[in-house]
Each structure stands twice: as C-alpha cells, then as structure tokens.
Motif scaffolding. Structure first.
Motif, short mmCIF file in Angstrom:
data_model
loop_
_atom_site.label_atom_id
_atom_site.label_comp_id
_atom_site.label_asym_id
_atom_site.label_seq_id
_atom_site.Cartn_x
_atom_site.Cartn_y
_atom_site.Cartn_z
N LEU A 141 -12.15 29.62 14.78
CA LEU A 141 -12.87 29.56 13.52
C LEU A 141 -13.54 27.89 13.47
CD1 LEU A 141 -13.57 30.24 10.90
CD2 LEU A 141 -11.55 29.43 9.76
N ILE A 142 -12.41 27.05 13.68
CA ILE A 142 -12.77 25.60 13.44
C ILE A 142 -14.01 25.18 14.63
CG2 ILE A 142 -11.14 24.39 14.76
CD1 ILE A 142 -11.08 22.48 12.60
N ASN A 143 -13.83 25.67 15.74
CA ASN A 143 -14.88 25.57 16.65
C ASN A 143 -16.28 26.18 16.53
OD1 ASN A 143 -13.66 23.34 18.16
ND2 ASN A 143 -12.26 24.90 19.16
N ILE A 150 -12.65 20.88 18.81
CA ILE A 150 -11.17 20.42 19.01
C ILE A 150 -10.74 21.27 20.21
CG2 ILE A 150 -9.22 20.34 17.46
CD1 ILE A 150 -11.01 19.75 14.93
N PRO A 151 -10.01 20.65 20.93
CA PRO A 151 -9.35 21.70 22.19
C PRO A 151 -8.41 22.27 21.56
CG PRO A 151 -8.78 19.09 22.44
CD PRO A 151 -9.97 19.20 21.25
N HIS A 152 -8.32 23.68 22.27
CA HIS A 152 -7.57 24.57 22.18
C HIS A 152 -6.07 24.28 22.80
CE1 HIS A 152 -8.65 28.89 20.98
NE2 HIS A 152 -7.43 28.75 21.00
N HIS A 153 -4.87 24.56 22.05
CA HIS A 153 -3.64 24.39 22.80
C HIS A 153 -3.23 23.00 23.01
CE1 HIS A 153 -3.64 28.71 23.08
NE2 HIS A 153 -4.29 28.60 24.08
N THR A 175 -7.53 11.92 4.53
CA THR A 175 -7.05 13.15 4.91
C THR A 175 -6.77 12.91 6.48
OG1 THR A 175 -8.56 14.14 3.15
CG2 THR A 175 -7.47 15.80 4.88
N ARG A 176 -5.93 12.76 7.05
CA ARG A 176 -5.76 12.36 8.44
C ARG A 176 -5.57 13.81 9.21
NH1 ARG A 176 -7.32 7.77 9.16
NH2 ARG A 176 -6.57 7.48 11.16
N PHE A 177 -6.46 14.31 9.58
CA PHE A 177 -6.13 15.40 10.76
C PHE A 177 -6.50 14.88 11.97
CE2 PHE A 177 -7.80 19.18 12.95
CZ PHE A 177 -6.53 20.06 12.67
N MET A 178 -5.26 14.49 12.48
CA MET A 178 -5.38 13.54 13.60
C MET A 178 -5.83 14.21 14.94
SD MET A 178 -4.28 10.71 12.66
CE MET A 178 -3.95 9.33 13.75
N LYS A 179 -5.73 15.36 15.24
CA LYS A 179 -6.48 16.02 16.37
C LYS A 179 -7.86 16.05 16.31
CE LYS A 179 -3.83 19.90 15.68
NZ LYS A 179 -2.33 20.09 15.76
N GLY A 180 -8.32 16.39 15.02
CA GLY A 180 -9.94 16.03 14.78
C GLY A 180 -10.41 14.61 14.79
N ILE A 181 -9.64 13.92 14.33
CA ILE A 181 -10.15 12.18 14.41
C ILE A 181 -10.09 11.97 15.91
CG2 ILE A 181 -9.48 10.09 13.91
CD1 ILE A 181 -8.36 10.94 11.36
N PHE A 182 -8.89 12.19 16.70
CA PHE A 182 -9.02 11.93 18.02
C PHE A 182 -10.64 12.48 18.81
CE2 PHE A 182 -4.12 11.57 17.79
CZ PHE A 182 -4.15 10.64 17.59
N ALA A 183 -10.50 13.61 18.58
CA ALA A 183 -11.42 14.52 19.28
C ALA A 183 -13.00 14.07 18.76
CB ALA A 183 -11.68 16.13 18.76
N TRP A 184 -13.14 13.42 17.35
CA TRP A 184 -14.28 13.09 16.69
C TRP A 184 -14.84 11.76 17.71
CZ3 TRP A 184 -16.88 9.11 14.18
CH2 TRP A 184 -17.91 9.26 13.59
N VAL A 185 -13.86 10.95 17.98
CA VAL A 185 -14.46 9.56 18.36
C VAL A 185 -15.01 9.66 20.10
CG1 VAL A 185 -12.82 8.40 17.30
CG2 VAL A 185 -11.99 9.05 19.46
N GLY A 186 -14.51 11.05 20.46
CA GLY A 186 -15.34 11.06 21.95
C GLY A 186 -14.77 10.53 22.91
N PHE A 187 -15.62 9.78 23.97
CA PHE A 187 -14.97 8.96 25.14
C PHE A 187 -14.67 10.11 26.17
CE2 PHE A 187 -14.36 5.84 21.84
CZ PHE A 187 -14.60 4.92 22.26
N SER A 188 -15.01 9.51 27.58
CA SER A 188 -14.56 10.15 28.65
C SER A 188 -13.16 10.96 28.77
CB SER A 188 -14.83 9.35 30.12
OG SER A 188 -14.21 8.35 30.10
N THR A 189 -13.26 12.11 28.90
CA THR A 189 -12.07 12.75 28.80
C THR A 189 -11.61 13.85 29.86
OG1 THR A 189 -12.43 12.88 26.33
CG2 THR A 189 -10.70 14.67 27.28
N THR A 190 -10.32 13.89 30.19
CA THR A 190 -9.89 14.61 31.07
C THR A 190 -8.71 15.39 30.56
OG1 THR A 190 -9.41 15.11 33.50
CG2 THR A 190 -8.64 13.19 32.76
#
Ligand code: UDP
Ligand code: MG
Length: 308
Positions: A141-143, A150-153, A175-190
């Motif tokens: 839903l959120i995606n 927001i990455p799964h699992h 409202t600190r939804f940290m998973k969302g906040i971390f995802a929102w900022v972006g940057f190169s991810t693996t």
C-alpha cells in the motif's frame, strides 16, 4: 576520530544487556577500534539505566543517554543519531534480532563507497502469520500511494554514512517514521540480506494496536493521496447522482409522481453519510498531524548523559 557509531534505543532491556554486549563488542572489535555504542535509555522502568552506567565504567566506548521519560522508539533513535559522531552510523535493536555479525558486511559495502547499506530480511519465518500478511499489505500500500520507495522487509537496521546522517538531522518533523525518513533522503544505496532471529530475551513492547498506529503514521506522513482520493470519489458519485437524477426527473415528468422509493432513498442517504464521515476522518488525521507539527515540541528530553 570515531569511525563507527552503533545507536541502540532501549526500553526495559535488562535481561538482554549482558548477551548484547557480549556478542556485539567482538563483532565491532574485528572491524575497528574506533567505535562507540550509544545506548539511549528510553525511560526504562527496570535496571537498564543502572546497568548501562556500570558498563560505561568498564568500557568508555559504551555511552549512555538517559531520556526524561519513555518517548518511544522513534524518538529514542532520533536522539541517539543526534548525539552520534561516527563517520558511519548504524541503528541497532537491543534484542539481538538483527545479527551483529552482519555489521562487518555493512561496513565492507560502505568502504566500497555506498552511502547507505540496507540490511534486508531474507524471510519472515520468525514472525506470526498475521504479522507477515499485514506487513506485506502495508508495504504494498505505502509503495503505491507514496512517492518515496520504502524498502520491503527492512527495519531500522542499516548503515548510514555521516553525510546521510546530516541529511536525516535536517528533517525536523515530529511524526518520526524513521524508515520513511531514511528512505526519503536517498543517497547511493545497496542491500545485504540476512535471516532474522527471534528475540534473545525479554518481550516485545509492540502490539497490533501500536503497529496499526505506526502504519498510519507511515502512510499519512509520506503521502497526501488519501486526501486527494476524495476528489475523485466525489466526482464519480456526483456524476452517477446526476445521471440518476435525470432519470428520476424524466420518469416523474412522463409517468407522474411515484410514491415508493424508500429503499433507494435510505441507501443513498446512508451511503453518502458514511462516505462523508470517512473523508472527514481522513482530513482529521492530517489536521491532527498539522497540530502536532505546529506545536513544535522537542522530540525528546535528555535527563543526563554518561560518556558523551
Ligand atoms: N524501544 C524503545 N522504546 C520503546 C519501545 C521499544 O527504545 O518505547 C526499543 C527496544 O528496547 C528495542 C527496539 O526499540 O531495542 C525494538 O523494540 P522491540 O524489539 O520491542 O520491537 P520489535 O522488534 O518487536 O519490532
Ligand atoms: Mg525486536
């Protein structure tokens, strides 16, 4: 120079503390000597805080922040991140559900140049059926409704470069939804994959009601689609009603007044009433969040710190 900061929010974790440090420290030791473990005592009611102070006496790399009360995991984690000074920061759960052995892999990827290294669960076998299904639906839903993916699992366990941490600190929302906040900022991810374990000791403080509220926080703070959807629902219902009105008026003009109609009338009234209440409820969710944002209250209060 501190290379690695591990941030651990803790609420009533006295049983797990010895196991935690016993397993975590050798893993960190193998990576670097310059690390710190920031333990945020989120207003625990047991001996967590006293024990943490004792640990600091033996090892000054274990640093303690004592919050004024229980502010919740997201606030405690924010606090720990604010106080961290490592070139890379890893949020970690006290209950050892995420394997500390994986940290070396996270660091290896970071040293290759990635700014964010996600730790994603390969399976959810340790979770109940209901938790698995509801979490699957939540991420689907959120995606769909939100523009950030927001990455799964993937929980809060991940590595973030100092640059990413700076970015995260710049998001001042209450409202600190940290998973969302971390995802929102972006940057190169693996991503690296792992199997999650059951809690090492103690019990979880998350029940389904808390998880539900947490899911709502996630959705309402990362999308306004629930607000916008009413425009379309309203337009559709108006169109149908308009066509229906034409039909009724035409029929009345041609065939005269038709008395029966109780059923259709009731259905229309109740349906519209329900729709309106629902949409007002959704607006309420956003208004409530606007209210808490405008109050601009601090996210947490620190009572004292040890070793920082
Ligand atoms: N936690 C916290 N404040 C709270 C609730 C939990 O700091 O109000 C901490 C807890 O001590 C643990 C982490 O957040 O280190 C994750 O909590 P838990 O293991 O209970 O949640 P779950 O793994 O079931 O999602
Ligand atoms: Mg846990």
């Amino acid at each position: 120079m501190i290379e690695l900061s591990i941030v651990i929010p803790m609420y009533n974790e006295q049983e797990v503390l010895p196991k935690l440090f016993e397993r975590l420290k050798p893993c960190l030791e193998a990576i670097t000597k310059n690390y710190e473990i920031i333990c945020v005592d989120d207003g625990s009611k047991d001996e967590t805080c006293t024990m943490l102070r004792a640990y600091n006496n033996f090892d000054e790399r274990i640093k303690v922040i004592h919050l004024a009360r229980n502010f919740g995991k997201e606030a405690a984690l924010t606090c720990g991140i604010d106080y961290s000074s490592g070139q890379a920061v890893i949020p970690f759960d006290a209950d050892l559900q995420d394997p500390p052995e994986l940290i070396s892999e996270l660091v290896a990827q970071w040293r290759k140049g990635y700014k964010v290294v996600l730790a994603t669960r390969r399976s959810r076998e340790t979770d109940s059926w209901l938790k698995r299904v509801s979490s699957d639906w939540f991420y689907k839903l959120i995606n769909v409704v939100s523009t950030v993916r927001i990455p799964h699992h993937t929980g809060d366990f991940r590595l973030m470069d100092g640059q990413v941490v700076e970015a995260v600190k710049n998001l001042p929302e209450r409202t600190r939804f940290m998973k969302g906040i971390f995802a929102w900022v972006g940057f190169s991810t693996t991503t690296v994959y792992f199997d999650r374990e059951p809690r090492a000791a103690g019990t979880t403080t998350w029940n389904y009601w808390k998880l539900w509220k947490f899911a709502l926080d996630g959705i309402f703070s990362f999308t306004s689609v629930p607000l916008r959807v009413w425009t379309y629902v309203g337009a559709f219902i108006s169109l149908v009603s308009f066509l229906w009105a034409i039909k009724i008026i035409t029929r009345t003009i041609i065939f005269g007044i038709d008395v029966p109609g109780y059923a259709s009338l009731m259905v229309a009234v109740l349906f519209m009433g329900g729709m309106q209440l629902l949409s007002i409820g959704i607006i309420g969710e956003y208004v409530g969040r606007i209210y808490s944002e405008t109050k601009q209250r601090p996210l947490y209060f620190v009572e004292d710190t040890v070793g920082l």
